[in-house]
Design an enzyme around this catalytic site. Structure first.
Site, PDB file in Angstrom:
ATOM      1  CG  ASP A 121      33.663  37.378 -15.493  1.00  0.00           C
ATOM      2  OD1 ASP A 121      33.736  37.539 -14.260  1.00  0.00           O
ATOM      3  OD2 ASP A 121      32.660  37.702 -16.166  1.00  0.00           O
ATOM      4  CD  GLU A 147      27.014  31.403 -16.726  1.00  0.00           C
ATOM      5  OE1 GLU A 147      26.150  30.751 -16.100  1.00  0.00           O
ATOM      6  OE2 GLU A 147      27.548  32.445 -16.286  1.00  0.00           O
ATOM      7  CG  ASP A 199      22.833  31.509  -7.054  1.00  0.00           C
ATOM      8  OD1 ASP A 199      22.383  31.945  -5.972  1.00  0.00           O
ATOM      9  OD2 ASP A 199      22.186  30.752  -7.801  1.00  0.00           O
ATOM     10  CG  ASP A 235      23.329  42.461  -5.808  1.00  0.00           C
ATOM     11  OD1 ASP A 235      24.053  41.619  -6.347  1.00  0.00           O
ATOM     12  OD2 ASP A 235      22.087  42.321  -5.681  1.00  0.00           O
TER      13      ASP A 235
END
Length: 306
Positions: A121, A147, A199, A235
């Site tokens: 991920d 991350e 982002d 989104d």
């Protein structure tokens, strides 16, 4: 009107959950704890009208509360000796401090069985999404979260340790720099890569900061096992379209509706449901604000599918 709206919303959530159960590669057996129960009878009886009106007068839950409900079964401790974890929302991946590749871990120490198929991920955030999946498939798959914000990686590592999960591992890493060497060193096959609500770096001059650039696309495709998948969602329509365009250009990847017509998509090819069985935190926040989530699922065909 209010009861009709509530019933319509519950019906949509029911249909969405049935889609997830049908298509989820992790075969979730029950809805998340935050899912609402529903009934095919949308009429509100007179005896329940007062209760309904009282509930309508209550303030709507905040999105942070919905996140806590969605991941309630993880029972994560927030009393960690890490001090206050202030999360930076925007990080410049082109800064010199993030240009050094992450050290490849000792895979035997990272996972109990480093030969299991791997899910990566990219931009894993708090890590709860991966821990939820890892808890449900302990002997079937390993999960690696990358991350770029070091503090929340440290917190995720502490949570995974508390949960005694030996099939999930988190790394502080700039995926654009480190992904290739990490997956090429992994002993098992790369089965799934997810890039979820990255982002968007809205300004045009900042598009070069976006995590998905051609070298990363190539590294994903080159290392993905036959039958392996790439799942993207955002989104932000512009961001979702950018990821879609880049993966659509890859000849060795096919969108899932081509290989599996039963996967339901809208007229523009966006998946109608979340195939993972669990929503990410950003996804919950966005849907709470009324945003649409744009999803794509790609697969590298097996020899029998070519």
């Amino acid at each position: 009107m209010a009861s009709s709206y509530c019933c319509s919303r519950l019906l949509l959530q029911s249909q969405s959950w049935r889609l997830m159960l049908r298509f989820s590669p992790f075969l979730a057996t029950s809805p998340p704890s935050s899912s609402l129960s529903f009934s095919s009878n949308c009429h509100v009886s007179s005896s329940a009208q007062l209760t309904t009106l009282q509930q309508q007068q209550q303030p709507l839950p905040r999105s942070s509360q919905l996140v806590a409900l969605e991941y309630a079964d993880l029972n994560l401790s927030h009393n960690l000796d890490l001090g206050h974890v202030r999360i930076r929302q925007h990080v410049n991946p082109l800064s010199s401090s993030l240009s050094v590749p992450a050290q490849v871990p000792e895979w035997n120490h990272a996972f109990a069985d480093p030969t299991l198929p791997l899910m990566v991920d990219i931009g894993c955030g708090s890590g709860r999404f991966l821990m939820w999946l890892a808890k449900r498939t302990p002997k079937e798959r390993n999960f690696l979260g990358l991350e770029i914000r070091q503090k929340i990686v440290k917190r995720a590592e502490s949570w995974a340790k508390d949960l005694a999960l030996d099939n999930v591992h988190f790394l502080f890493a700039n995926a654009t720099i480190s992904f290739k060497q990490l997956v090429e060193s992994y002993p098992g096959p790369l089965a799934l890569v997810s890039i979820l609500c990255p982002d968007p770096h809205f300004k045009k001059r900042h598009h070069k900061r976006r995590v998905l650039q051609k070298p990363l696309v190539d590294a994903i495709v080159d290392n993905l096992m036959p039958g392996g998948q790439v799942f993207t969602q955002s989104d932000v329509f512009e961001m979702a379209l950018d990821m879609r365009n880049q993966f659509d250009e890859v000849e060795t990847l096919k969108h899932i509706e081509v290989l599996n017509p039963s996967m339901l998509c809208d007229s523009e090819g966006w998946l109608l449901g979340n195939p993972m069985g669990i929503r990410t935190e950003r996804e919950i926040h966005a849907e709470h604000e009324g945003a649409k989530i744009y999803r794509r699922l790609y697969q590298k065909p097996c020899p029998c599918q070519t």
